[in-house]
Design an enzyme around this catalytic site. Structure first.
Site, PDB file in Angstrom:
ATOM      1  CB  CYS A  99     -75.481  68.130 -43.199  1.00  0.00           C
ATOM      2  SG  CYS A  99     -77.497  67.617 -43.081  1.00  0.00           S
ATOM      3  N   GLY A 156     -74.697  72.964 -39.455  1.00  0.00           N
ATOM      4  CA  GLY A 156     -75.862  72.397 -39.776  1.00  0.00           C
ATOM      5  C   GLY A 156     -75.606  72.567 -37.524  1.00  0.00           C
ATOM      6  CG  ASN A 185     -72.789  67.178 -46.609  1.00  0.00           C
ATOM      7  OD1 ASN A 185     -72.202  67.817 -46.574  1.00  0.00           O
ATOM      8  ND2 ASN A 185     -74.062  68.053 -46.321  1.00  0.00           N
ATOM      9  N   GLY A 186     -75.845  65.997 -47.562  1.00  0.00           N
ATOM     10  CA  GLY A 186     -76.195  65.896 -49.362  1.00  0.00           C
ATOM     11  C   GLY A 186     -77.561  65.782 -49.205  1.00  0.00           C
ATOM     12  CE1 TYR A 241     -74.243  81.917 -45.218  1.00  0.00           C
ATOM     13  CE2 TYR A 241     -75.543  79.767 -45.310  1.00  0.00           C
ATOM     14  CZ  TYR A 241     -75.498  81.098 -44.410  1.00  0.00           C
ATOM     15  OH  TYR A 241     -75.892  80.925 -43.668  1.00  0.00           O
TER      16      TYR A 241
HETATM   17  P1  5GP Z   1     -82.168  86.091 -47.533  1.00  0.00           P
HETATM   18  O1  5GP Z   1     -82.955  87.528 -46.293  1.00  0.00           O
HETATM   19  O2  5GP Z   1     -81.972  87.596 -48.809  1.00  0.00           O
HETATM   20  O3  5GP Z   1     -83.469  85.555 -47.535  1.00  0.00           O
HETATM   21  O4  5GP Z   1     -81.230  85.556 -47.812  1.00  0.00           O
HETATM   22  C1  5GP Z   1     -79.578  85.744 -47.928  1.00  0.00           C
HETATM   23  C2  5GP Z   1     -79.158  85.795 -46.161  1.00  0.00           C
HETATM   24  O5  5GP Z   1     -78.872  84.513 -45.706  1.00  0.00           O
HETATM   25  C3  5GP Z   1     -77.498  86.426 -46.401  1.00  0.00           C
HETATM   26  O6  5GP Z   1     -76.674  86.670 -45.583  1.00  0.00           O
HETATM   27  C4  5GP Z   1     -77.008  85.217 -46.810  1.00  0.00           C
HETATM   28  O7  5GP Z   1     -75.441  84.677 -45.961  1.00  0.00           O
HETATM   29  C5  5GP Z   1     -77.767  83.512 -45.794  1.00  0.00           C
HETATM   30  N1  5GP Z   1     -77.447  82.604 -46.577  1.00  0.00           N
HETATM   31  C6  5GP Z   1     -77.634  82.246 -47.659  1.00  0.00           C
HETATM   32  N2  5GP Z   1     -78.087  80.742 -48.099  1.00  0.00           N
HETATM   33  C7  5GP Z   1     -78.361  79.985 -46.599  1.00  0.00           C
HETATM   34  C8  5GP Z   1     -78.815  78.876 -46.480  1.00  0.00           C
HETATM   35  O8  5GP Z   1     -78.864  78.026 -46.695  1.00  0.00           O
HETATM   36  N3  5GP Z   1     -79.162  78.736 -44.944  1.00  0.00           N
HETATM   37  C9  5GP Z   1     -78.352  80.126 -43.985  1.00  0.00           C
HETATM   38  N4  5GP Z   1     -78.710  79.637 -43.011  1.00  0.00           N
HETATM   39  N5  5GP Z   1     -78.257  81.792 -44.483  1.00  0.00           N
HETATM   40  C10 5GP Z   1     -78.051  81.392 -46.096  1.00  0.00           C
HETATM   41 MG    MG Z   2     -75.700  86.416 -44.071  1.00  0.00          MG
END
Ligand code: 5GP
Ligand code: MG
Length: 445
Positions: free
Chosen positions: A2, A28, A102-103, A244
Site C-alpha cells: 500500500c 498497490g 499502510n502496514g 523489492y
Molecule cells: P515467485 O515467482 O518466486 O513466487 O516470486 C518471485 C517474484 O515475485 C520476483 O520476481 C519478485 O520480484 C516478485 N515479488 C516478490 N515479492 C513480491 C510481492 O510482495 N508482490 C509482488 N507482486 N511481487 C513480488
Molecule cells: Mg519480479
C-alpha cells in the site's frame, strides 16, 4: 504494501495527492482513494482500479479544499471489494474523520472481536477500521488525545494519515517498518508520503523522514507543524522495501534504493563468482542488482529478456494456473543473444519459485548453455505479518525445500541467495532492519 499520502495547506491538495498516488502505483493496484477537506466538510472518492482509472477531472473537481489524504490498496488484510478501499471515512461525535493506513496490525482480530462484543458494527474487513472505532469510542475531548489513546491499543506496523476537518495527523510506528517521508511543496504546503518518488513528481522538497514513533500534526490554526514523539523509537525499516517494493528512484532513511540494490548485486558477485558470458536481469525487479553484479564481475550486462509492460504484476491473479500464464504474457527472450551462452540471471527475490522456473525454461528454450540463477536476497522462509503480501509457509518454496531442492525444481544449473549478513551489509549494517521473512524474528510483541 500500500501507499499513503497526506497533503496539507496546498491550493491543489487533491491534485497533489493524485500525482503522488500515481507515482506510487507500484505499491498497490487494487483500489485507490482520496479524501479532501476544505475546513468545513470532507469530500471523498474511492474505487477499485488504478489511479488514472479512478480519478478524472470531475472527481478531482469534487475533491475540494487545501487538505487531502490518499491511499493505494494492495490487499494484505481484508478482501478485495470496494468496501475495503481507503481512506476509511466516518462521522462520529467530533465530526467527520478519514484514515489511510499502510502496514498491518498484529492484534487487529483481537481488537475487532472486543469491539464487536461491545456492539460495534464493522463495514469492512480491514484492520484499519479498528482505528476509527477506537477513536470514536474514546472519551477524550480532543481528536489528538483520542488518536493517542487508540495508538496505545493497536500493535503492528503502521504509517497512518488521519484527517479531521482542519487537521492532518501523520503517524509512524516505533519500529518505522514501512517508509514515510515528509516534504514541503512549492506553494508552502506540506506533504507526507510512503515514498520520496512522489515528491519528485509534485516538486516537493524532502525535509526528513517521519521518525519512528512520531506523530506530526498539521493544524490550520497553527504555523508549520507540530511534532510529538509518542513512543520510544526502535528503528527496524523493512529490508524488503529496499529489495523489492520501493521504486529505485526513492530514498528511504537516507539511502537510495537504486544504490542499495546495486550493492546487493555487487555482494552477490563477490560472494558467488560465476564463469559466465552474460549477466541478465529478470525485468524489472532484477535490473538494479544485475547492473551491480555486472559492474563487480566485469561480465557484460544485457537485457536478455523483454518485458511486456501492459501486464500487471504476477501476484495479482491469485490462482496458480493464472499466475503461470501471466509470467508467459509478461516476459519474452531475445533468442539471438542467448543462444549457446552461459548466463547469470538476477532477480530480487524468490517466493513460490514460479518466476524463476519459468525464466529458466525461457532461457533454456532459447538455447542458453548454462543458466545460473542468483537471487539478491536471502531465502524467504517465513510469512511477513507487517504489511507484505507473502504467502503462508505452505506456499513459500524455501520454507519447504533446501536450496539444492529448489535448484532442482526450477531446473537451474546453479542457484544462489544472499546471506542475511550480506543483505544487511549491503543496506548498511549501522542499524537494524525488519528481516522477518528471512529470520522469522517477529519482533513486534
Ligand atoms: P515467485 O515467482 O518466486 O513466487 O516470486 C518471485 C517474484 O515475485 C520476483 O520476481 C519478485 O520480484 C516478485 N515479488 C516478490 N515479492 C513480491 C510481492 O510482495 N508482490 C509482488 N507482486 N511481487 C513480488
Ligand atoms: Mg519480479
Amino acid at each position: 504494501m500500500c501507499a499513503i499520502v497526506g497533503v496539507f495547506g496546498s491550493t491543489e491538495a487533491s491534485r497533489v495527492a493524485y500525482y503522488s498516488l500515481f507515482a506510487m502505483q507500484h505499491r498497490g493496484q487494487e483500489a485507490t482513494g482520496i479524501c479532501s477537506s476544505d475546513g468545513k466538510k470532507l469530500s471523498k472518492v474511492k474505487k477499485k482500479g488504478l489511479v488514472t482509472e479512478v480519478f478524472d477531472e470531475e472527481a478531482l473537481g469534487h475533491l475540494v479544499g487545501d487538505m487531502a489524504i490518499g491511499h493505494n490498496r494492495y490487499s494484505t488484510a481484508g478482501s478485495k471489494s470496494v468496501i475495503d478501499a481507503q481512506p476509511i471515512y466516518a462521522n462520529y461525535k467530533l465530526g467527520e474523520i478519514a484514515v489511510a493506513h499502510n502496514g498491518n496490525l498484529i492484534n487487529g482480530e483481537n481488537i475487532k472481536k472486543m469491539l464487536i462484543d461491545e456492539g460495534a458494527i464493522f463495514q469492512s474487513d480491514m484492520d484499519t477500521e479498528n482505528i476509527i472505532h477506537l477513536i470514536a469510542r474514546s472519551h477524550k475531548e480532543h481528536l489528538k488525545d483520542r488518536i493517542i489513546e487508540a495508538l496505545g491499543v493497536i500493535k503492528g506496523a503502521y504509517c497512518l494519515v488521519i484527517q479531521g476537518r482542519n487537521k492532518i495527523f501523520a503517524i509512524r510506528d516505533r519500529y518505522g517498518v514501512r517508509p514515510f517521508a515528509l516534504g514541503q511543496l512549492e506553494d508552502g504546503g506540506y506533504i507526507v508520503s510512503s515514498e520520496t518518488c512522489a515528491f519528485d513528481l509534485v516538486g516537493a522538497k524532502f525535509i526528513r523522514d517521519v521518525r519512528p514513533g512520531e506523530m506530526i500534526i498539521f493544524d490550520k490554526a497553527k504555523e508549520g507543524f507540530e511534532s510529538i514523539q509518542l513512543f520510544e523509537p526502535d528503528p527496524r525499516i523493512c529490508a524488503f522495501e529496499y529489495i523489492y517494493f520501493a521504486r529505485p528512484d526513492s530514498v528511504i532513511e537516507g539511502k537510495s534504493v537504486y544504490a542499495v540494490r546495486q550493492e546487493m548485486g555487487r555482494a552477490m558477485a563477490r560472494e558467488n563468482p560465476i564463469d559466465a558470458d552474460l549477466v541478465i536481469p529478470v525485468p524489472d525487479s532484477g535490473v538494479s542488482a544485475a547492473l551491480g553484479y555486472a559492474k563487480q564481475s566485469g561480465i557484460p550486462f544485457e537485457m536478455g529478456i523483454v518485458r511486456n509492460h501492459y501486464v500487471g504484476r504476477t501476484f495479482i491473479e491469485p490462482t496458480q494456473a493464472r499466475r503461470d500464464m501471466k509470467v508467459k504474457l509478461k516476459l519474452s527472450p531475445i533468442n539471438s543473444l542467448l543462444k549457446g551462452k552461459k548466463i547469470v540471471v538476477i532477480d530480487d527475490s524468490l517466493v513460490r519459485g514460479t518466476t524463476a522456473k519459468r525464466i529458466i525454461k525461457i532461457l533454456k528454450d532459447s538455447g542458453a548453455k548454462e543458466v545460473h540463477m542468483c537471487i539478491t536476497s536471502p531465502t524467504i522462509e517465513h510469512p511477513c505479518k507487517y504489511g507484505i503480501d507473502t504467502p503462508s509457509y505452505k506456499e513459500l518454496i524455501s520454507a519447504n525445500k533446501s536450496v539444492e531442492e529448489v535448484r532442482a525444481y526450477i531446473k537451474a544449473d546453479s542457484l544462489s541467495f544472499l546471506t542475511i549478513k550480506s543483505l544487511v551489509k549491503s543496506i548498511g549494517d549501522e542499524r537494524k532492519y525488519s528481516l522477518v521473512s528471512f529470520d522469522g524474528n517477529y519482533f513486534i510483541k
